[in-house]
Design an enzyme around this catalytic site. Structure first.
Site, short mmCIF file in Angstrom:
data_model
loop_
_atom_site.label_atom_id
_atom_site.label_comp_id
_atom_site.label_asym_id
_atom_site.label_seq_id
_atom_site.Cartn_x
_atom_site.Cartn_y
_atom_site.Cartn_z
N GLY A 12 1.17 22.81 3.69
CA GLY A 12 1.82 23.64 2.70
C GLY A 12 3.06 22.85 2.23
N SER A 13 2.60 21.30 2.64
CA SER A 13 3.62 20.33 1.47
C SER A 13 3.40 20.24 -0.45
CB SER A 13 3.69 19.36 1.71
OG SER A 13 2.69 19.04 1.31
N ASN A 14 2.10 20.37 -0.95
CA ASN A 14 1.72 20.66 -2.47
C ASN A 14 2.45 22.02 -2.40
OD1 ASN A 14 0.57 18.55 -3.62
ND2 ASN A 14 -0.79 18.56 -1.63
N ASN A 107 -7.32 20.53 -8.43
CA ASN A 107 -7.84 20.26 -6.70
C ASN A 107 -6.66 19.15 -6.74
OD1 ASN A 107 -8.39 20.13 -4.16
ND2 ASN A 107 -9.67 18.52 -4.89
N HIS A 109 -6.81 15.72 -4.70
CA HIS A 109 -7.52 14.51 -3.67
C HIS A 109 -6.66 13.22 -3.70
CE1 HIS A 109 -11.02 13.16 -1.97
NE2 HIS A 109 -11.01 12.68 -1.97
N ASP A 150 -15.29 17.22 -5.27
CA ASP A 150 -14.09 16.73 -6.02
C ASP A 150 -14.52 15.85 -7.09
OD1 ASP A 150 -13.69 15.40 -2.97
OD2 ASP A 150 -12.75 16.80 -4.12
N GLU A 179 1.24 13.09 -4.88
CA GLU A 179 1.01 14.33 -4.99
C GLU A 179 1.29 15.50 -5.47
OE1 GLU A 179 -1.79 15.94 -1.89
OE2 GLU A 179 -2.56 14.13 -0.88
C1 GRF Z 1 -3.21 16.35 2.45
O1 GRF Z 1 -3.61 15.77 2.63
C2 GRF Z 1 -3.86 16.32 0.68
O2 GRF Z 1 -3.91 14.96 0.35
C3 GRF Z 1 -4.67 17.42 0.55
O3 GRF Z 1 -4.69 18.31 1.45
C4 GRF Z 1 -3.66 17.44 2.78
C5 GRF Z 1 -2.47 18.60 3.26
O4 GRF Z 1 -1.73 18.53 2.08
N1 GRF Z 1 -4.57 17.92 -0.77
P1 GRF Z 1 -0.34 19.60 1.76
O5 GRF Z 1 0.28 19.63 2.83
O6 GRF Z 1 -1.30 20.84 2.90
O7 GRF Z 1 -0.36 20.63 0.89
#
Ligand code: GRF
Length: 207
Positions: A12-14, A107, A109, A150, A179
């Site tokens: 979940g960093s995004n 999305n 990628h 994608d 990202e």
């Molecule tokens: C990341 O490697 C990203 O490239 C892909 O999902 C992976 C995990 O992302 N979209 P997150 O830390 O769970 O957001």
């Protein structure tokens, strides 16, 4: 104010980047729900910390993918979701859901599409393939989701250098950093109605 659903499966960093940018006022929208395919996803703890309702939909616990997405649809409808953001989401999405949210699913990628994408290209597999091929640059792509894998119209991309001594892990970290920059930027543009789509071409309306 646009209502945003974020679909997750992992760390979940995004999602965190989206939350941070919403709090900072960069994204003029509200993350109203998180949908996770994985009950162990750390992304769920991030949602809980910020009081964002989160629901787990694991395909193994539903009669079919279509049945699961009917329930997901009901959940999103309750929130009045305008935009679905796939942020590390690892489950398939059926055609009827894509059609229902046509040009309203985004999305991210971890490569420069159309390279190193499509079936089987996810996580470190992407970065291993980039390094194996001998690429000098890689990066991240944010795109609309269409019926392919994608393959939707590209909204934004950002490049990172591939160093001679990069490993899939060190490259992944560089790509993940960009990202976290471009996904919130694209969501912010969507929330401000500044994205125009013409076939495969996405243009950004000036302020
Ligand atoms: C990341 O490697 C990203 O490239 C892909 O999902 C992976 C995990 O992302 N979209 P997150 O830390 O769970 O957001």
């Amino acid at each position: 104010m646009k209502k945003i659903a974020v679909f997750v499966s992992g760390g979940g960093s995004n999602l965190q980047a989206l939350i941070d940018n919403t709090i900072a006022g960069e994204i003029k929208g509200k993350i109203c729900v998180v949908i996770s395919s994985n009950k162990e996803a750390y992304a769920l703890q991030r949602a809980q910390k910020y009081g964002i309702p989160a629901y787990i939909f694991n395909s193994k616990e539903h009669a079919s993918i279509d049945d699961m997405y009917c329930k997901i649809n009901d959940t999103l409808a309750e929130c009045g979701v305008d935009l679905v953001v796939l942020a590390g989401y690892m489950s398939i999405i059926p055609q009827h859901f894509i059609e229902k949210y046509c040009n309203r699913i985004i999305n991210v990628h971890p490569s420069l599409i159309p390279s190193f994408c499509g079936r089987g290209f996810y996580g470190d597999r992407v970065h291993s393939a980039v390094i194996e091929y001998g690429c000098k640059v890689s990066g991240a792509t944010v795109h609309f989701v269409d019926s392919g894998v994608d393959s939707g119209a590209i909204i934004m991309q950002k490049v990172v250098d591939v160093a001679y001594n990069d490993t899939p892990q060190t490259l992944a970290a560089k790509v993940l950093k960009v990202e976290h920059e471009i996904l919130p930027q694209c969501v912010a543009l969507f929330c401000e109605d500044r994205l125009r789509i013409d076939g495969r071409k996405v243009t950004i309306n000036p302020l």
